[in-house]
Scaffold this motif. Structure first.
Motif, PDB file in Angstrom:
ATOM      1  N   LEU A 260       0.835  -1.198   0.000  1.00  0.00           N
ATOM      2  CA  LEU A 260       0.000   0.000   0.000  1.00  0.00           C
ATOM      3  C   LEU A 260       0.875   1.256   0.000  1.00  0.00           C
ATOM      4  N   ALA A 261       2.027   1.172   0.657  1.00  0.00           N
ATOM      5  CA  ALA A 261       2.961   2.298   0.650  1.00  0.00           C
ATOM      6  C   ALA A 261       3.396   2.614  -0.774  1.00  0.00           C
ATOM      7  N   HIS A 262       3.700   1.587  -1.543  1.00  0.00           N
ATOM      8  CA  HIS A 262       4.134   1.784  -2.927  1.00  0.00           C
ATOM      9  C   HIS A 262       3.018   2.454  -3.731  1.00  0.00           C
ATOM     10  N   HIS A 263       1.798   2.026  -3.477  1.00  0.00           N
ATOM     11  CA  HIS A 263       0.637   2.583  -4.178  1.00  0.00           C
ATOM     12  C   HIS A 263       0.475   4.071  -3.836  1.00  0.00           C
ATOM     13  N   MET A 264       0.569   4.416  -2.566  1.00  0.00           N
ATOM     14  CA  MET A 264       0.417   5.813  -2.148  1.00  0.00           C
ATOM     15  C   MET A 264       1.540   6.690  -2.699  1.00  0.00           C
ATOM     16  N   LEU A 265       2.733   6.126  -2.780  1.00  0.00           N
ATOM     17  CA  LEU A 265       3.873   6.912  -3.274  1.00  0.00           C
ATOM     18  C   LEU A 265       3.775   7.190  -4.766  1.00  0.00           C
ATOM     19  N   ALA A 266       2.954   6.421  -5.478  1.00  0.00           N
ATOM     20  CA  ALA A 266       2.708   6.757  -6.887  1.00  0.00           C
ATOM     21  C   ALA A 266       2.031   8.123  -6.970  1.00  0.00           C
ATOM     22  N   TYR A 267       1.094   8.383  -6.064  1.00  0.00           N
ATOM     23  CA  TYR A 267       0.418   9.675  -6.044  1.00  0.00           C
ATOM     24  C   TYR A 267       1.349  10.762  -5.526  1.00  0.00           C
ATOM     25  N   PHE A 268       2.277  10.402  -4.654  1.00  0.00           N
ATOM     26  CA  PHE A 268       3.289  11.356  -4.212  1.00  0.00           C
ATOM     27  C   PHE A 268       4.085  11.865  -5.415  1.00  0.00           C
ATOM     28  N   GLN A 269       4.451  10.965  -6.310  1.00  0.00           N
ATOM     29  CA  GLN A 269       5.230  11.348  -7.488  1.00  0.00           C
ATOM     30  C   GLN A 269       4.403  12.216  -8.442  1.00  0.00           C
ATOM     31  N   MET A 270       3.130  11.890  -8.579  1.00  0.00           N
ATOM     32  CA  MET A 270       2.261  12.733  -9.407  1.00  0.00           C
ATOM     33  C   MET A 270       2.198  14.144  -8.844  1.00  0.00           C
ATOM     34  N   ALA A 271       2.031  14.243  -7.514  1.00  0.00           N
ATOM     35  CA  ALA A 271       1.957  15.548  -6.866  1.00  0.00           C
ATOM     36  C   ALA A 271       3.283  16.300  -6.993  1.00  0.00           C
TER      37      ALA A 271
END
Length: 309
Positions: free
Chosen positions: A166-177
């Protein structure tokens, strides 16, 4: 009906319906703080170059600051007869300081005035949104740090594909931001250029100092071409494009939250403070917030299309 600033060659007055249709005061009143800042800088520049006296400039600044206080106190509410915020400020200034108020318009057109106001407004909005993106990233990092070992299915074609953290999934949105934050920074640099001094389209014969007024307003430079200075709206289109991408990213995350909160997925449970219910179906928790974010994404994209055409 009140005489317009441009109406000396007109014997009649505008039809009331056309006056209402033409008026932008209902929209551009939001620019008033930036309009006042731009006018203060312009007045100081006029004094620095000897076009007006230091005493006259001080009168102008004091009058403009009084208008600011009146607006903040809710006592400055111009109507459609004022046409736009720029004319409304100038008229009130003249009421406060007399004929010297009319000197504020020396060596300036509403064309370069509007361009300046919009850039100042958008610059402030970009700074605010970039900070909000940082706050969003902080939340994503916190979720990632506490869910490194939380495994969820990764999907392609809405079919379970591979397990992911789930951390990896959330960090995908971190990169988008992060890309959103960087993109806005690049747009800010192109927004932060002063058109003040471009006049209506071909500058002015007064010996103004464009670099001085730009410096007072925190601009990083001035437009090299007056025609470009008053007509350029590329920066606004770029901003709306960046804003649309931000909304696409938020829409993606929102759709996942909607799916994950459904009984079919049951990955997450919405807290009572973040959901609504149904009067006849008490088992429901409706994900209104992410649904509304997805709906509002279309409005932002529509603004981009509107600006383009």
């Amino acid at each position: 009906m009140t005489k317009k600033t441009w109406s000396d060659r007109f014997e009649g007055t505008l039809h009331p319906a056309i006056t209402l249709f033409n008026a932008s005061i209902g929209f551009d009143i939001e620019l008033i703080e930036h309009d006042l800042n731009g006018s203060i800088a312009h007045g100081k520049m006029l004094a620095k170059t000897g076009i007006i006296s230091p005493g006259e400039a001080e009168q102008l600044v004091q009058g403009l600051e009084q208008i600011r206080q009146e607006y903040r106190a809710g006592n400055f509410n111009p109507g459609v007869d004022q046409e736009d915020v720029h004319f409304a400020v100038e008229r009130r200034l003249t009421e406060l300081v007399g004929d010297v108020g009319k000197k504020l318009h020396t060596a300036r057109s509403r064309n370069d005035q509007v361009g300046t106001d919009v850039r100042l407004y958008l610059r402030a909005q970009i700074d605010d949104i970039r900070q909000r993106l940082r706050d969003f990233q902080a939340v994503l990092l916190q979720l990632a740090e506490t869910n490194v070992e939380t495994l969820i299915p990764g999907y392609t074609h809405l079919q379970r594909a591979q397990p992911v953290s789930l951390a990896h999934h959330m960090l995908a949105y971190f990169q988008m931001a992060q890309r959103d934050w960087q993109r806005l920074g690049e747009i800010r640099a192109r927004t932060n250029i002063s058109p003040l001094g471009s006049g209506a389209l071909a500058g002015t014969t007064f010996p103004i100092d464009r670099h001085y007024s730009a410096e007072l307003l925190g601009f990083e430079g001035i437009y090299a071409n007056s025609l470009d200075g008053v007509s350029d709206r590329d920066f606004a289109i770029e901003f709306l494009n960046a804003a649309s991408l931000i909304m696409v990213h938020l829409s993606r995350l929102s759709e996942e939250m909607i799916l994950w909160a459904s009984q079919e997925f049951s990955f997450i449970s919405l807290t009572d403070s973040c959901a609504t219910g149904s009067s006849i179906m008490p088992q429901k928790k409706n994900p209104d917030v992410p649904e509304l974010i997805r709906g509002k994404a279309g409005r932002v994209m529509g603004h981009l299309q509107g600006m383009l055409v």
